[in-house]
Each structure stands twice: as structure tokens, then as C-alpha cells.
Scaffold this motif. Structure first.
Motif, mmCIF file in Angstrom:
data_model
loop_
_atom_site.group_PDB
_atom_site.id
_atom_site.type_symbol
_atom_site.label_atom_id
_atom_site.label_comp_id
_atom_site.label_asym_id
_atom_site.label_seq_id
_atom_site.Cartn_x
_atom_site.Cartn_y
_atom_site.Cartn_z
ATOM 1 N N PRO A 8 -4.042 37.724 12.147
ATOM 2 C CA PRO A 8 -5.223 38.310 12.727
ATOM 3 C C PRO A 8 -6.182 38.645 11.689
ATOM 4 O O PRO A 8 -5.959 39.064 10.595
ATOM 5 N N GLU A 55 -10.673 33.161 22.277
ATOM 6 C CA GLU A 55 -9.740 33.638 21.059
ATOM 7 C C GLU A 55 -10.662 34.102 19.809
ATOM 8 O O GLU A 55 -10.281 35.281 19.311
ATOM 9 N N GLU A 59 -10.853 37.850 18.110
ATOM 10 C CA GLU A 59 -10.503 38.088 16.687
ATOM 11 C C GLU A 59 -11.755 38.516 15.818
ATOM 12 O O GLU A 59 -11.481 39.681 15.122
#
Length: 82
Positions: A8, A55, A59
Motif C-alpha cells: 500500500p 483500486e 490507493e
């Protein structure tokens, strides 16, 4: 094919701190340009790695929150101009 696992962005502490520090040192217009460039670069890197757009959005959002937290903490601790 297996899922893609990416560390991450918000947990990449040195990147978060470095980004916050560079933003803190710049004038507002330059800080904005730097931030936009940083987001575009990170977005492109994640696209190349095959992450889906939703996604990437998650992030980048989490990274932005982490940078803002470090940036705000630095201002409260005397790291920014008043």
C-alpha cells in the motif's frame, strides 16, 4: 492468474514523509504542481502493474490522506511557515 498484491502506498512511510516535506517547502502553486505530478506518476506506475482503476483510486486516496496527516502534523510541530 493470481491477484496482484501491491504494498500500500499509504504504508510507504519514507515516500509519504518525503512527499509531505517537499510539499511543505514549496510555495502553494509549486506544491500543487508537485502533488499533481506525484499522483500522475504513482497512477501510471500502478496501471503498468495491472491494478484496476478503482483500486488505484483507493490507493491514491489513502496515500493523500497519509501525506496530509504527516503534512498537518509537521505544521503543528513548527515545520511550516505561519
Amino acid at each position: 492468474m493470481g491477484d496482484i498484491v501491491v504494498f500500500p502506498l499509504s504504508r510507504r512511510i519514507s515516500l509519504v514523509r518525503e512527499t509531505a516535506e517537499l510539499i511543505r517547502k514549496k510555495q502553494p502553486e509549486a506544491a500543487s504542481r508537485f502533488w499533481k505530478l506525484t499522483v500522475r506518476r504513482l497512477w501510471a506506475e500502478m496501471q503498468v502493474r495491472g491494478l484496476a482503476e478503482h483500486e488505484i483510486e483507493l490507493e491514491v486516496g489513502a496515500f493523500a490522506d497519509a501525506v496530509m496527516e504527516v503534512h498537518t502534523d509537521g505544521l503543528w510541530q513548527g515545520g511550516g511557515a505561519a
